[in-house]
Enzyme design. Sequence first.
Site, PDB file in Angstrom:
ATOM      1  CE  LYS A 114      26.595  -3.819  -7.489  1.00 26.39           C
ATOM      2  NZ  LYS A 114      26.906  -2.826  -8.518  1.00 26.39           N
TER       3      LYS A 114
ATOM      4  CG  HIS B  34       3.300   3.918   8.522  1.00 29.37           C
ATOM      5  ND1 HIS B  34       3.438   4.749   7.421  1.00 29.37           N
ATOM      6  CD2 HIS B  34       2.916   2.704   8.034  1.00 29.37           C
ATOM      7  CE1 HIS B  34       3.161   4.051   6.323  1.00 29.37           C
ATOM      8  NE2 HIS B  34       2.845   2.812   6.669  1.00 29.37           N
TER       9      HIS B  34
ATOM     10  NE  ARG C 109      -1.616  -2.358   2.701  1.00 27.98           N
ATOM     11  CZ  ARG C 109      -1.698  -3.622   2.254  1.00 27.98           C
ATOM     12  NH1 ARG C 109      -2.732  -3.986   1.558  1.00 27.98           N
ATOM     13  NH2 ARG C 109      -0.767  -4.518   2.534  1.00 27.98           N
ATOM     14  CB  THR C 110       3.470   2.600   2.236  1.00 24.73           C
ATOM     15  OG1 THR C 110       2.748   2.133   3.371  1.00 24.73           O
ATOM     16  CG2 THR C 110       4.058   3.971   2.531  1.00 24.73           C
TER      17      THR C 110
ATOM     18  NE  ARG D  88       7.005   0.645   4.910  1.00 21.89           N
ATOM     19  CZ  ARG D  88       5.792   0.100   4.873  1.00 21.89           C
ATOM     20  NH1 ARG D  88       5.660  -1.180   4.609  1.00 21.89           N
ATOM     21  NH2 ARG D  88       4.722   0.832   5.070  1.00 21.89           N
TER      22      ARG D  88
HETATM   23  N1   CP Z   1      -0.394  -0.072   5.771  1.00 12.37           N
HETATM   24  C1   CP Z   1       0.834  -0.313   5.237  1.00 12.37           C
HETATM   25  O1   CP Z   1       1.840   0.323   5.589  1.00 12.37           O
HETATM   26  O2   CP Z   1       0.837  -1.273   4.277  1.00 12.37           O
HETATM   27  P1   CP Z   1       2.117  -1.746   3.457  1.00 12.37           P
HETATM   28  O3   CP Z   1       3.052  -2.405   4.418  1.00 12.37           O
HETATM   29  O4   CP Z   1       1.576  -2.667   2.407  1.00 12.37           O
HETATM   30  O5   CP Z   1       2.759  -0.508   2.864  1.00 12.37           O
END
Ligand code: CP
Length: 309
Positions: A86, A135, A57-58, A107
């Site tokens: 590497k 988040h 999603r993110t 992320r």
């Molecule tokens: N909600 C969320 O962060 O989903 P993902 O891990 O799929 O990005």
Amino acid sequence: MNGFFQKDVISIRDLGKEELDSIFSATEKIIGLDPNQRREIARGKVLGYLFFEPSTRTRLSFQSAMALIGGTSLGIADVSSSAVQKGESLSDTVRVMSGYTDVLVLRHPLDGSSRFSAEISQKPIINGGSGTEEHPTQAIQDLFTIKREKKKIDGLKIGIVGDLKYGRTVYSLLHGLCNYNVDVHLISPESLKIRKDSTYDIKKKLSYTESTNLDEYIDDLDVLYMTRIQKERFPDEEEYVKVRGSYVIGLDMVKKMKEDAIILHPLPRIDEISTDVDSSKQAKYFEQAEYGKYTRAALLGLILNKNGF
Ligand code: CP
């Protein structure tokens, strides 16, 4: 100048009610805009993504958001196919990518990774999930979903259920909720209770109860926010086995809920909401996932345009 122009988005704690309201207004504007007008917002701009942990999603909602507002995106979805393999450092990777792009979303499994990267990057950094701490864009999307579906946030009773120890979406949501007058009930297995060391500031602003028993609250909640018990964050798999499946929302539970309550989940889900709940009118988690595209488009539009859009 709009306050988000060329700014990093590292923590929801950096955003007050006024900033959240600006993002929500910009999101409503994006939703209502003619597609041709939307595509002018980020025309010629490039979003970079750098994901050291899996994501559906993110990452994809950021890419989809950038396309929606007329920009393009490039990046590393899986570091095993990049020069990180590497031995290239996070700081060199960020420095190089910031030369190719106008804004970067990161992320990373380590707490503090986004703040560290923001010091190196020549371009704004958006935290797409860091360790177990934050988040922020998920919290923006969660608050927007609550506001849109319930027409308000103040005055609501909100239950947050599941993995409250490791769930970074939970901490960001709680910090976001500190801007509102809400009653929060935190429901988790004893071993997955909220981390005391991370709630010092939350406690000062937010009233919440803690329990292991969802049945106590289910009929009184306006918002039920379910979370996945995150196997990958347990240092010991045996501990995970003890708590998996602790809370499962089926139609029997939905029947106990208020008619106009909503069920949210940052997703992915494993077994904590059964699929037959998906067609209930309380289920709003797929709408929530879709709103993520619009809230992220709004945020990108504000970061990239001096005078907003
Ligand atoms: N909600 C969320 O962060 O989903 P993902 O891990 O799929 O990005």
